[in-house]
Design a protein around this motif. Structure first.
Motif, PDB file in Angstrom:
ATOM      1  N   THR A 118       0.854  -1.188   0.000  1.00  0.00           N
ATOM      2  CA  THR A 118       0.000   0.000   0.000  1.00  0.00           C
ATOM      3  C   THR A 118       0.889   1.236   0.000  1.00  0.00           C
ATOM      4  O   THR A 118       2.063   1.160   0.377  1.00  0.00           O
ATOM      5  N   ALA A 119       0.325   2.366  -0.439  1.00  0.00           N
ATOM      6  CA  ALA A 119       1.044   3.646  -0.360  1.00  0.00           C
ATOM      7  C   ALA A 119       0.284   4.538   0.614  1.00  0.00           C
ATOM      8  O   ALA A 119      -0.951   4.599   0.573  1.00  0.00           O
ATOM      9  N   ILE A 120       1.024   5.202   1.468  1.00  0.00           N
ATOM     10  CA  ILE A 120       0.407   6.049   2.495  1.00  0.00           C
ATOM     11  C   ILE A 120       0.854   7.486   2.284  1.00  0.00           C
ATOM     12  O   ILE A 120       2.050   7.765   2.178  1.00  0.00           O
ATOM     13  N   GLN A 121      -0.137   8.380   2.203  1.00  0.00           N
ATOM     14  CA  GLN A 121       0.194   9.798   1.996  1.00  0.00           C
ATOM     15  C   GLN A 121       0.438  10.483   3.333  1.00  0.00           C
ATOM     16  O   GLN A 121      -0.246  10.195   4.310  1.00  0.00           O
ATOM     17  N   SER A 167       5.213  20.033   7.009  1.00  0.00           N
ATOM     18  CA  SER A 167       5.594  21.418   6.723  1.00  0.00           C
ATOM     19  C   SER A 167       6.272  21.542   5.352  1.00  0.00           C
ATOM     20  O   SER A 167       6.281  22.603   4.747  1.00  0.00           O
ATOM     21  N   LYS A 168       6.820  20.426   4.852  1.00  0.00           N
ATOM     22  CA  LYS A 168       7.511  20.472   3.557  1.00  0.00           C
ATOM     23  C   LYS A 168       6.571  20.146   2.382  1.00  0.00           C
ATOM     24  O   LYS A 168       7.019  19.896   1.279  1.00  0.00           O
ATOM     25  N   GLY A 169       5.258  20.100   2.645  1.00  0.00           N
ATOM     26  CA  GLY A 169       4.322  19.748   1.587  1.00  0.00           C
ATOM     27  C   GLY A 169       3.788  18.353   1.817  1.00  0.00           C
ATOM     28  O   GLY A 169       3.817  17.855   2.938  1.00  0.00           O
ATOM     29  N   TYR A 170       3.289  17.728   0.755  1.00  0.00           N
ATOM     30  CA  TYR A 170       2.808  16.369   0.991  1.00  0.00           C
ATOM     31  C   TYR A 170       3.535  15.354   0.128  1.00  0.00           C
ATOM     32  O   TYR A 170       3.957  15.637  -0.973  1.00  0.00           O
ATOM     33  N   ASP A 171       3.701  14.213   0.731  1.00  0.00           N
ATOM     34  CA  ASP A 171       4.445  13.140   0.100  1.00  0.00           C
ATOM     35  C   ASP A 171       3.900  11.823   0.655  1.00  0.00           C
ATOM     36  O   ASP A 171       2.749  11.792   1.117  1.00  0.00           O
ATOM     37  N   GLY A 172       4.694  10.784   0.645  1.00  0.00           N
ATOM     38  CA  GLY A 172       4.200   9.530   1.179  1.00  0.00           C
ATOM     39  C   GLY A 172       5.201   8.414   0.995  1.00  0.00           C
ATOM     40  O   GLY A 172       6.268   8.608   0.408  1.00  0.00           O
ATOM     41  N   PHE A 173       4.823   7.258   1.516  1.00  0.00           N
ATOM     42  CA  PHE A 173       5.750   6.121   1.443  1.00  0.00           C
ATOM     43  C   PHE A 173       4.971   4.845   1.113  1.00  0.00           C
ATOM     44  O   PHE A 173       3.756   4.772   1.325  1.00  0.00           O
ATOM     45  N   VAL A 174       5.698   3.878   0.609  1.00  0.00           N
ATOM     46  CA  VAL A 174       5.122   2.562   0.310  1.00  0.00           C
ATOM     47  C   VAL A 174       5.510   1.596   1.413  1.00  0.00           C
ATOM     48  O   VAL A 174       6.641   1.621   1.905  1.00  0.00           O
ATOM     49  N   LEU A 175       4.563   0.771   1.788  1.00  0.00           N
ATOM     50  CA  LEU A 175       4.832  -0.370   2.676  1.00  0.00           C
ATOM     51  C   LEU A 175       4.497  -1.617   1.867  1.00  0.00           C
ATOM     52  O   LEU A 175       3.360  -1.751   1.396  1.00  0.00           O
ATOM     53  N   ALA A 176       5.472  -2.479   1.672  1.00  0.00           N
ATOM     54  CA  ALA A 176       5.232  -3.701   0.904  1.00  0.00           C
ATOM     55  C   ALA A 176       5.712  -4.897   1.715  1.00  0.00           C
ATOM     56  O   ALA A 176       6.892  -4.986   2.061  1.00  0.00           O
ATOM     57  N   LEU A 177       4.792  -5.770   2.025  1.00  0.00           N
ATOM     58  CA  LEU A 177       5.129  -6.986   2.770  1.00  0.00           C
ATOM     59  C   LEU A 177       5.393  -8.104   1.770  1.00  0.00           C
ATOM     60  O   LEU A 177       4.553  -8.403   0.920  1.00  0.00           O
TER      61      LEU A 177
END
Ligand SMILES: C[S@@+](CC[C@H](N)C(=O)[O-])C[C@H]1O[C@@H](n2cnc3c(N)ncnc32)[C@H](O)[C@@H]1O
Length: 171
Positions: free
Chosen positions: A147-150, A154-164
């Protein structure tokens, strides 16, 4: 999760390295890959100041050159793999992560939302395209549940992937 072995792709000054290494058990180890020798030098100093030099092994060079060396040395499987280097290579890093994983390994990849730019299929930004291809691979690869989580900060918006990783059989 209690990760004993961690692989990080993209060290910079060692900030994330230190957080990850602090969470290791006494017999844990972390290998981090960095292209720029000057960043690796800064990271080495920071890691030493944090008292983590024994646990952390910094490998300098292009990750696509150092990853095969880790495989040759039989360094895997890693419990946690953090992908945070040059985003155009994310699809390749994902394939390497799978080679160095076991069922149960968690793959985390940073900066996958990029202020929303990732939804633009026609983007000319190689980082956006690298992340898009990586997300496509995750979508189709039956060896992971991801899944990707947004995130908003303060630096804007981004996100990361969690892959099992659920399966490491090559297809
Ligand atoms: C976003 S920074 C890493 C930040 C770090 N993980 C943290 O959160 O503190 C990305 C790093 O990847 C390194 N990098 C870029 N291309 C690389 C490559 N081909 N192989 C290895 N490292 C690379 C850059 O020099 C930079 O230090």
């Amino acid at each position: 999760m209690t990760a004993r072995t961690v692989l990080e792709i993209g060290t910079l000054g060692g900030y994330s390295t230190i957080w990850l290494a602090r969470a290791l058990p006494a017999d844990g180890r972390l290998i981090t890959l960095e292209y720029e020798a000057k960043h690796a030098d800064v990271a080495r100093e920071n890691i030493q100041r944090a008292g983590l030099s024994t646990e952390v092994d910094i490998r300098v060079g292009a990750a696509l050159d150092t990853l095969p060396v880790l495989a040759e040395e039989d360094q895997g499987p890693f419990d946690l793999i953090f992908i945070d280097a040059d985003k155009p290579n994310n699809p390749h890093y994902f394939e390497w992560a799978l080679k160095l994983a076991r069922p149960g390994t968690l793959i985390v990849a940073d900066n996958v939302i990029r202020d929303g730019a990732v939804i633009d299929a026609k983007s000319a930004d190689p980082s956006v395209q690298g992340v898009r291809q990586f997300l496509e691979l995750l979508d189709h690869d039956t060896r992971v549940t991801a899944t990707a989580i947004q995130t908003v900060g303060s630096k804007g918006y981004d996100g990361f992937v969690l892959a099992l990783v659920t399966d490491t059989d090559t297809r």
